[in-house]
Write a protein that holds these residues in place. Structure first.
Motif, PDB file in Angstrom:
ATOM      1  N   ALA A  13       0.821  -1.220   0.000  1.00  0.00           N
ATOM      2  CA  ALA A  13       0.000   0.000   0.000  1.00  0.00           C
ATOM      3  C   ALA A  13       0.851   1.266   0.000  1.00  0.00           C
ATOM      4  O   ALA A  13       0.322   2.367  -0.116  1.00  0.00           O
ATOM      5  N   ALA A  14       2.174   1.091   0.115  1.00  0.00           N
ATOM      6  CA  ALA A  14       3.048   2.270   0.280  1.00  0.00           C
ATOM      7  C   ALA A  14       2.882   3.259  -0.858  1.00  0.00           C
ATOM      8  O   ALA A  14       2.841   2.884  -2.038  1.00  0.00           O
ATOM      9  N   GLY A  15       2.747   4.525  -0.520  1.00  0.00           N
ATOM     10  CA  GLY A  15       2.672   5.592  -1.512  1.00  0.00           C
ATOM     11  C   GLY A  15       1.302   5.740  -2.160  1.00  0.00           C
ATOM     12  O   GLY A  15       1.097   6.611  -2.999  1.00  0.00           O
ATOM     13  N   LYS A  16       0.329   4.898  -1.777  1.00  0.00           N
ATOM     14  CA  LYS A  16      -0.985   4.933  -2.446  1.00  0.00           C
ATOM     15  C   LYS A  16      -2.016   5.749  -1.679  1.00  0.00           C
ATOM     16  O   LYS A  16      -3.148   5.892  -2.139  1.00  0.00           O
ATOM     17  N   ASN A  17      -1.666   6.214  -0.501  1.00  0.00           N
ATOM     18  CA  ASN A  17      -2.611   7.016   0.289  1.00  0.00           C
ATOM     19  C   ASN A  17      -3.892   6.229   0.601  1.00  0.00           C
ATOM     20  O   ASN A  17      -4.979   6.772   0.569  1.00  0.00           O
ATOM     21  N   ILE A  18      -3.734   4.922   0.890  1.00  0.00           N
ATOM     22  CA  ILE A  18      -4.920   4.106   1.195  1.00  0.00           C
ATOM     23  C   ILE A  18      -4.849   3.485   2.591  1.00  0.00           C
ATOM     24  O   ILE A  18      -5.843   2.964   3.081  1.00  0.00           O
ATOM     25  N   ALA A  19      -3.675   3.528   3.225  1.00  0.00           N
ATOM     26  CA  ALA A  19      -3.521   2.850   4.518  1.00  0.00           C
ATOM     27  C   ALA A  19      -4.349   3.540   5.598  1.00  0.00           C
ATOM     28  O   ALA A  19      -4.592   4.740   5.548  1.00  0.00           O
ATOM     29  N   ASN A  20      -4.744   2.766   6.579  1.00  0.00           N
ATOM     30  CA  ASN A  20      -5.542   3.297   7.684  1.00  0.00           C
ATOM     31  C   ASN A  20      -4.626   4.026   8.682  1.00  0.00           C
ATOM     32  O   ASN A  20      -3.741   3.411   9.270  1.00  0.00           O
ATOM     33  N   PRO A  21      -4.829   5.317   8.894  1.00  0.00           N
ATOM     34  CA  PRO A  21      -3.948   6.046   9.825  1.00  0.00           C
ATOM     35  C   PRO A  21      -4.400   5.953  11.282  1.00  0.00           C
ATOM     36  O   PRO A  21      -3.738   6.501  12.163  1.00  0.00           O
ATOM     37  N   VAL A  22      -5.521   5.258  11.531  1.00  0.00           N
ATOM     38  CA  VAL A  22      -6.132   5.314  12.874  1.00  0.00           C
ATOM     39  C   VAL A  22      -5.224   4.728  13.960  1.00  0.00           C
ATOM     40  O   VAL A  22      -5.083   5.307  15.043  1.00  0.00           O
ATOM     41  N   ALA A  23      -4.565   3.599  13.689  1.00  0.00           N
ATOM     42  CA  ALA A  23      -3.715   2.995  14.727  1.00  0.00           C
ATOM     43  C   ALA A  23      -2.598   3.956  15.138  1.00  0.00           C
ATOM     44  O   ALA A  23      -2.228   4.040  16.311  1.00  0.00           O
ATOM     45  N   THR A  24      -2.075   4.697  14.169  1.00  0.00           N
ATOM     46  CA  THR A  24      -0.998   5.643  14.485  1.00  0.00           C
ATOM     47  C   THR A  24      -1.544   6.871  15.212  1.00  0.00           C
ATOM     48  O   THR A  24      -0.913   7.390  16.137  1.00  0.00           O
ATOM     49  N   ILE A  25      -2.728   7.301  14.803  1.00  0.00           N
ATOM     50  CA  ILE A  25      -3.352   8.445  15.483  1.00  0.00           C
ATOM     51  C   ILE A  25      -3.692   8.056  16.931  1.00  0.00           C
ATOM     52  O   ILE A  25      -3.473   8.838  17.861  1.00  0.00           O
ATOM     53  N   VAL A  43     -13.976   6.177   6.612  1.00  0.00           N
ATOM     54  CA  VAL A  43     -12.933   5.180   6.894  1.00  0.00           C
ATOM     55  C   VAL A  43     -12.197   4.742   5.634  1.00  0.00           C
ATOM     56  O   VAL A  43     -12.700   4.915   4.516  1.00  0.00           O
ATOM     57  N   THR A  44     -11.047   4.151   5.830  1.00  0.00           N
ATOM     58  CA  THR A  44     -10.223   3.679   4.708  1.00  0.00           C
ATOM     59  C   THR A  44     -10.702   2.317   4.210  1.00  0.00           C
ATOM     60  O   THR A  44     -11.569   1.686   4.818  1.00  0.00           O
ATOM     61  N   GLU A  45     -10.089   1.854   3.142  1.00  0.00           N
ATOM     62  CA  GLU A  45     -10.622   0.679   2.446  1.00  0.00           C
ATOM     63  C   GLU A  45     -10.452  -0.656   3.174  1.00  0.00           C
ATOM     64  O   GLU A  45     -11.059  -1.644   2.784  1.00  0.00           O
ATOM     65  N   ASP A  46      -9.625  -0.689   4.217  1.00  0.00           N
ATOM     66  CA  ASP A  46      -9.552  -1.931   4.997  1.00  0.00           C
ATOM     67  C   ASP A  46     -10.858  -2.147   5.768  1.00  0.00           C
ATOM     68  O   ASP A  46     -11.162  -3.247   6.198  1.00  0.00           O
ATOM     69  N   ILE A  47     -11.629  -1.066   5.940  1.00  0.00           N
ATOM     70  CA  ILE A  47     -12.862  -1.157   6.725  1.00  0.00           C
ATOM     71  C   ILE A  47     -14.100  -1.141   5.846  1.00  0.00           C
ATOM     72  O   ILE A  47     -15.104  -1.760   6.167  1.00  0.00           O
ATOM     73  N   THR A  48     -14.033  -0.441   4.724  1.00  0.00           N
ATOM     74  CA  THR A  48     -15.204  -0.425   3.848  1.00  0.00           C
ATOM     75  C   THR A  48     -14.786  -0.581   2.391  1.00  0.00           C
ATOM     76  O   THR A  48     -13.720  -0.115   1.992  1.00  0.00           O
ATOM     77  N   ALA A  80     -14.734   4.308   0.159  1.00  0.00           N
ATOM     78  CA  ALA A  80     -13.586   4.358   1.074  1.00  0.00           C
ATOM     79  C   ALA A  80     -12.863   5.689   0.940  1.00  0.00           C
ATOM     80  O   ALA A  80     -12.778   6.249  -0.161  1.00  0.00           O
ATOM     81  N   LYS A  81     -12.366   6.201   2.040  1.00  0.00           N
ATOM     82  CA  LYS A  81     -11.628   7.465   2.029  1.00  0.00           C
ATOM     83  C   LYS A  81     -10.132   7.177   2.021  1.00  0.00           C
ATOM     84  O   LYS A  81      -9.686   6.088   2.392  1.00  0.00           O
ATOM     85  N   SER A  82      -9.379   8.192   1.643  1.00  0.00           N
ATOM     86  CA  SER A  82      -7.929   8.013   1.601  1.00  0.00           C
ATOM     87  C   SER A  82      -7.330   8.251   2.998  1.00  0.00           C
ATOM     88  O   SER A  82      -8.005   8.781   3.892  1.00  0.00           O
ATOM     89  N   THR A  83      -6.073   7.880   3.127  1.00  0.00           N
ATOM     90  CA  THR A  83      -5.347   8.093   4.393  1.00  0.00           C
ATOM     91  C   THR A  83      -5.440   9.558   4.819  1.00  0.00           C
ATOM     92  O   THR A  83      -5.790   9.867   5.962  1.00  0.00           O
TER      93      THR A  83
END
Ligand code: IPM
Ligand code: MN
Length: 354
Positions: free
Chosen positions: A283-295, A328-333, A337-340
């Motif tokens: 997923a690197a560089g695609k702006n699709i990863a879920n940022p929630v765990a880091t937030i 939410v990002t695409e891992d959830i929906t 899906a929204k971007s990172t």
């Protein structure tokens, strides 16, 4: 307050998820009138590429001098598929843990009501599940002597624990149990491993010091099963390094996505806050990863490193709202899906409007 945060974005999706977490910490700074200094440093595969070392001394010095470390992820497929590589990105993470003395990794497993339908488990099993995994992080098989012998035809990894290492992590686990629902599950493999027998012996010695805490002993294979069968039965779980690594990946998915769980590593020097997921190179560089765990890792940083509870709570509230809104990002929906960065912006906007 004033604080210095070392920012180690690392590899893969690391830079993208860290960018969103930093947007959030800056929003919190503005909202609450704090003043943070951010010092970036390299680690992982990108540090190997730059200077040949996955945890350079300069990075360690930046971490030591900081009040907290915000960490993204490390790992790169170039190394995963090369078992003979002498220098590996993961060595950077392990050396950072060791050199900062981060002996305890706290991985809270919490479900979000709005995501219960995403769990691979039935709703009635996961609804309200909330437990804390405490993973020993600087000992065991990860750090024992390892090598090859017999002309490279035999390999070994020793699992070693000292009494002092076991005592300090169990003490911390008992203290957490006292603050929570006073139930501690000590996970081991005492029917086979000598290190596990030492863990169990020490736990039995310590248990009477915490008479209010109910201590339960569980073999790791059984624990792997019970996390799936009765996740609500756990309160605080403590275990050795590798068992904790495996069980927390398992536990994380019952919340709906591996992309949701934060962690805090604490110990002798600066604490490190990082998502429990990896560098997700696809997923690197695609702006699709879920940022929630880091937030949420940033929220833990406010609470644990800076004792800023209100700030942490506001971040949690914003994250919960984004999940409730289905932003939410695409891992959830799969739909809409929204971007990172869209998810990060939504959370920042929510914080600023409170
Ligand atoms: C984790 C990771 C690391 C670990 C890897 C990347 C070395 O899986 O933090 O759980 O095994 O500890
Ligand atoms: Mn892991």
């Amino acid at each position: 307050m004033k604080a210095t945060i070392a920012v180690l974005a690392g590899d893969g999706i690391g830079p993208e998820i860290i960018r969103e977490a930093l947007k959030v910490t800056r929003a919190i700074e503005k909202k609450f009138g704090h003043e943070f200094t951010y010092t970036e440093a390299i680690t992982g595969a990108c540090a190997i590429d730059a200077v040949g070392d996955p945890y350079p001394e300069a990075t360690h010095e930046i971490c030591m001098a900081a009040d907290a470390v915000l960490f993204g992820a490390i790992g790169d497929p170039r190394f995963d598929n090369n078992p003979t590589a002498k220098v590996r990105p993961e060595q950077g993470l392990l050396r950072m843990r060791k050199q900062l003395g981060l002996y305890a990794n706290l991985r809270p497993v919490e479900t979000f009501d709005s995501l219960l339908h995403k769990s691979p488990l039935r709703k009635d099993l996961v609804e309200g599940a909330n437990f804390m995994c405490i993973r020993e992080l600087t000992g065991g098989i990860y750090f024992g002597e390892k090598g090859r012998k017999d002309n490279d035809n035999t390999a070994f990894d020793n699992c070693v624990y000292t009494r002092a290492e076991v005592e300090r992590i169990l003490k911390l686990a008992y203290e957490y149990a006292m603050k929570r629902n006073k139930k501690l599950t000590v996970v081991d493999k005492a029917n086979v491993l000598e290190t596990s027998r030492l863990w169990r012996q020490i736990a039995q010695e310590m248990a009477p010091t915490y008479p209010e805490v109910e201590t339960q002993y569980m073999f790791v294979d059984n624990a792997a099963m019970q996390i799936i069968q009765w996740p609500k039965n756990f309160d605080v779980m403590v275990t050795e390094n590798m068992f904790g690594d495996i069980l927390t990946d398992e536990a994380s998915v019952i919340t709906g996505s591996l992309g949701l769980l934060p962690s805090a590593s604490i110990g002798l020097h600066t604490s490190v806050f990082e998502p429990i997921h990896g560098s997700y190179p696809q997923a690197a560089g695609k702006n699709i990863a879920n940022p929630v765990a880091t937030i949420l890792s940033a929220a833990m940083m406010f609470e644990y490193a800076f004792d800023l509870k209100e700030e942490g709570a506001l971040i949690r509230k914003a994250v919960a709202a984004s999940l409730e809104q289905g932003f939410v990002t695409e891992d959830i929906t799969k739909e809409n899906a929204k971007s990172t960065s869209e998810v990060g912006d939504w959370i920042v906007n929510y914080i600023m409007c409170q």
